[in-house]
Design an enzyme around this catalytic site. Structure first.
Site, short mmCIF file in Angstrom:
data_model
loop_
_atom_site.label_atom_id
_atom_site.label_comp_id
_atom_site.label_asym_id
_atom_site.label_seq_id
_atom_site.Cartn_x
_atom_site.Cartn_y
_atom_site.Cartn_z
N GLN A 138 129.65 85.15 33.02
CA GLN A 138 130.87 85.07 33.83
C GLN A 138 132.09 84.91 32.94
O GLN A 138 133.12 85.57 33.14
CB GLN A 138 130.77 83.91 34.80
CG GLN A 138 132.04 83.62 35.57
CD GLN A 138 131.88 82.46 36.54
OE1 GLN A 138 131.37 82.64 37.63
NE2 GLN A 138 132.30 81.27 36.12
N GLY A 186 133.67 77.27 32.09
CA GLY A 186 132.59 76.67 31.32
C GLY A 186 131.69 77.70 30.67
O GLY A 186 131.44 78.78 31.21
N HIS A 204 132.24 69.81 35.36
CA HIS A 204 133.53 70.22 35.91
C HIS A 204 134.66 69.32 35.41
O HIS A 204 135.75 69.79 35.05
CB HIS A 204 133.52 70.13 37.44
CG HIS A 204 132.58 71.07 38.12
ND1 HIS A 204 131.42 70.66 38.73
CD2 HIS A 204 132.63 72.42 38.29
CE1 HIS A 204 130.81 71.69 39.26
NE2 HIS A 204 131.51 72.77 39.01
N ASN A 229 131.43 70.36 44.76
CA ASN A 229 130.24 69.58 44.36
C ASN A 229 130.33 69.23 42.88
O ASN A 229 129.46 69.52 42.09
CB ASN A 229 128.95 70.33 44.68
CG ASN A 229 127.73 69.44 44.63
OD1 ASN A 229 126.72 69.76 44.00
ND2 ASN A 229 127.79 68.29 45.26
N HIS A 256 130.66 67.71 39.16
CA HIS A 256 129.91 66.80 38.28
C HIS A 256 130.67 66.68 36.96
O HIS A 256 131.79 67.22 36.81
CB HIS A 256 128.48 67.32 38.07
CG HIS A 256 128.40 68.76 37.66
ND1 HIS A 256 128.87 69.22 36.45
CD2 HIS A 256 127.93 69.85 38.32
CE1 HIS A 256 128.66 70.52 36.36
NE2 HIS A 256 128.11 70.94 37.48
N GLU A 257 130.08 65.99 36.01
CA GLU A 257 130.76 65.71 34.75
C GLU A 257 131.14 67.00 34.01
O GLU A 257 132.16 67.04 33.29
CB GLU A 257 129.88 64.83 33.86
CG GLU A 257 130.48 64.48 32.51
CD GLU A 257 131.83 63.77 32.60
OE1 GLU A 257 132.64 63.93 31.66
OE2 GLU A 257 132.07 63.06 33.59
#
Length: 285
Positions: free
Chosen positions: A149, A143, A33, A28, A30-31
Site C-alpha cells: 500500500q 505505516g 497508529h 480501532n 493501536h500503538e
C-alpha cells in the site's frame, strides 16, 4: 481536538492551519497508529487524523460489517496524543453519490495482496485520493506494515503530481514480534500464541538472503510449507525488490539492501500480513 464530519467544515478549519500532516486510518487504533501520529507531529504544524472504514476496499466476502469500530476509544487516544483535528466522515459524506470514478492502480496492484483481494487497491487508491483532495496535506504518513500500500500510494502521488510528501512509519511489534494490527483482535488466545510465526519465518528468510542465499523460490516455498505445517492457509511468501516491488533477478543480481520479504497468511479466521527488510533500516520505505 476538533472532531469534524463535514468536508466543507474541514476545509475551512485547515485554511490557515500551516503545514498539515495527515494520517488516514480505519479506526480501532493501536500503538502502531499512535506512533504514526507522533511521526506526523514531527513534520507538521497541524496533525489531522481520519477515521473512515472504506467499503470500496473490502471484497464481498470480507469483514466490512464486522471490522472493529471503536470510535469513542479512538477519539480519546487521539486526544491524548495531541492530534489537532479528527476527520470522521459518514459514508454519505464521502460518497454522496455512487463512486463511479475509480483510480486504476499499477500492475503491481494485481500482485501479492491484490491477487488475493481483487479490487482492494482500486478501493484504497480511490479513497486515499479523495482524502488527499479533501485534506490537502503537505505530509501524509503511512505505516510500513502495509508495504505494498505504501509503495502504491507513493507512486500515485508521484504520477498525479500531488504536492504531498509521503513519510513511512516503522512497523510497531508486540514483544513476541507480531506486527500490531486491528485484525489481531480476531485471534483466539491459542492463535495469538501461534501468530508470531509469520514474522519469524519472514525474518529467517531475510537472514538467509543476507547470508548469501539467492535461491529465492526455494526459500519462499520452504516458508509456505513451514506455515502450512502449523495450520496456516498461506496466500504468499514473496521476496521482492523494494524498487517497484519487482521480482528479483533469479541469478541474484539484486543487492540484498534493496530486498524485502513479504507474507500474507490466514490463521483460523484471521488474515495477517507482514514484511521485513533483508537488511534492517530505519526511515526508508
Amino acid at each position: 481536538m476538533e472532531v469534524i464530519q463535514s468536508v466543507e467544515t474541514l476545509r475551512e478549519r485547515l485554511e490557515r492551519a500551516g503545514r498539515v500532516a495527515f494520517v488516514p486510518t480505519m479506526g480501532n487504533l493501536h500503538e502502531g497508529h499512535l506512533s504514526l501520529m507522533r511521526l506526523a507531529r514531527k513534520h507538521g504544524d497541524c496533525v489531522v487524523a481520519s477515521i473512515f472504514v472504506n467499503r470500496l476496499q473490502f471484497g464481498p466476502n470480507e469483514d466490512f460489517d464486522r471490522y472493529p469500530r471503536t470510535f469513542e476509544a479512538d477519539r480519546e487516544k487521539l486526544e491524548r496524543e495531541g492530534v489537532d483535528v479528527l476527520f470522521a466522515p459518514t459514508e454519505q459524506e464521502m460518497y454522496a453519490t455512487p463512486q463511479v470514478y475509480r483510480v486504476q492502480p499499477p500492475p503491481v496492484g494485481d500482485e501479492l495482496d491484490g491477487q488475493f483481494r481483487p479490487g482492494f487497491f482500486h478501493g484504497v487508491c480511490t479513497v486515499v485520493l479523495k482524502l488527499f483532495n479533501i485534506v490537502q496535506p503537505d505530509i501524509a504518513v503511512f505505516g510500513k506494515k502495509d508495504r505494498q500500500q505504501l509503495k502504491i500510494v507513493r507512486g500515485m502521488v508521484q504520477q498525479f503530481n500531488l504536492p504531498i510528501q509521503i513519510v513511512p512509519g516503522e512497523t510497531v511489534r508486540a514483544d513476541d514480534g507480531l506486527a500490531l494490527s486491528s485484525r489481531n483482535n480476531y485471534l483466539t488466545p491459542v492463535e495469538r500464541t501461534e501468530a508470531p510465526r509469520l514474522y519469524r519465518m519472514l525474518r529467517e528468510i531475510a537472514d538467509a538472503i543476507a547470508g548469501g542465499r539467492t535461491d529465492y523460490a526455494n526459500l519462499e516455498a520452504a516458508g509456505r510449507a513451514e506455515l502450512a505445517r502449523h495450520g496456516w492457509k498461506v496466500d504468499y511468501i514473496a521476496v521482492r525488490n523494494g524498487i517497484g516491488l519487482r521480482i528479483p533477478h533469479p541469478e541474484g543480481f539484486d543487492h540484498p539492501n534493496l530486498l524485502i520479504v513479504l507474507g500474507a497468511a490466514t490463521l483460523g479466521a484471521t488474515r495477517l500480513i507482514d514484511n521485513v527488510d533483508v537488511t534492517p533500516k530505519d526511515g526508508e520505505d
